[in-house]
Write an enzyme that holds these catalytic residues in place. Sequence first.
Site, mmCIF file in Angstrom:
data_model
loop_
_atom_site.group_PDB
_atom_site.id
_atom_site.type_symbol
_atom_site.label_atom_id
_atom_site.label_comp_id
_atom_site.label_asym_id
_atom_site.label_seq_id
_atom_site.Cartn_x
_atom_site.Cartn_y
_atom_site.Cartn_z
ATOM 1 N N HIS A 57 54.766 28.473 5.179
ATOM 2 C CA HIS A 57 53.598 28.024 4.432
ATOM 3 C C HIS A 57 53.046 29.143 3.566
ATOM 4 O O HIS A 57 53.242 30.329 3.836
ATOM 5 C CB HIS A 57 52.539 27.507 5.394
ATOM 6 C CG HIS A 57 52.903 26.208 6.025
ATOM 7 N ND1 HIS A 57 52.011 25.457 6.731
ATOM 8 C CD2 HIS A 57 54.070 25.521 6.052
ATOM 9 C CE1 HIS A 57 52.600 24.354 7.160
ATOM 10 N NE2 HIS A 57 53.857 24.384 6.768
ATOM 11 N N GLU A 109 50.091 30.319 3.220
ATOM 12 C CA GLU A 109 49.190 31.229 3.913
ATOM 13 C C GLU A 109 49.975 32.316 4.645
ATOM 14 O O GLU A 109 49.606 33.495 4.607
ATOM 15 C CB GLU A 109 48.299 30.455 4.902
ATOM 16 C CG GLU A 109 47.438 29.392 4.251
ATOM 17 C CD GLU A 109 48.081 28.007 4.160
ATOM 18 O OE1 GLU A 109 47.334 27.027 4.060
ATOM 19 O OE2 GLU A 109 49.327 27.910 4.177
ATOM 20 N N CYS A 169 46.822 23.885 7.375
ATOM 21 C CA CYS A 169 47.167 23.144 8.583
ATOM 22 C C CYS A 169 46.624 23.899 9.802
ATOM 23 O O CYS A 169 46.165 25.042 9.694
ATOM 24 C CB CYS A 169 48.678 22.950 8.680
ATOM 25 S SG CYS A 169 49.609 24.461 9.063
ATOM 26 N N CYS A 206 48.303 27.309 10.408
ATOM 27 C CA CYS A 206 47.861 28.319 9.444
ATOM 28 C C CYS A 206 46.422 28.750 9.724
ATOM 29 O O CYS A 206 46.079 29.915 9.539
ATOM 30 C CB CYS A 206 48.029 27.809 8.018
ATOM 31 S SG CYS A 206 49.764 27.768 7.499
#
Length: 145
Positions: free
Chosen positions: A69, A71, A94, A97
């Site tokens: 992801h 992040e 999410c 994250c």
Amino acid sequence: MNESKWPIRFLQLATLVSTWSKDSSTGVGSIIANDDNQIIGVGYNGIPKGATDDERLHDRNWKLQRILHSENNAILNANTSVEGCTIYVSRPPCLACCSLIAQAGIKKVCFQEPDAAFKQRWNFEESLAWLKELGVKAVGYRRTE
């Protein structure tokens, strides 16, 4: 310069970075900035170094199990500690994250409010509640696209 312009500018940049994503269905970009508004990390959804960028990315199950992801990538790409920084994300993070953001010491998450299609696929209210429990401030902004 008006301080209130910084979040919008960083979210616009995160949106641009999201276009570099290898995830064709949910491109996400992240910018990490310190209190002096200096960018210290940039990331987008992508496959790890060494993986072949090929048609397997069109297989949703394959992709979801392997893609990093934005992040994660922004934290990994940071050129200094992210402790006390703000992360600007083109979509709400999410749950995983959110945990990573808090563990890294990031104090604030600014995100673009999701569009209707994204809200149908994913309930982000749980992420906001998790960030609050973890002591990370979350601020939503109208979409800049």
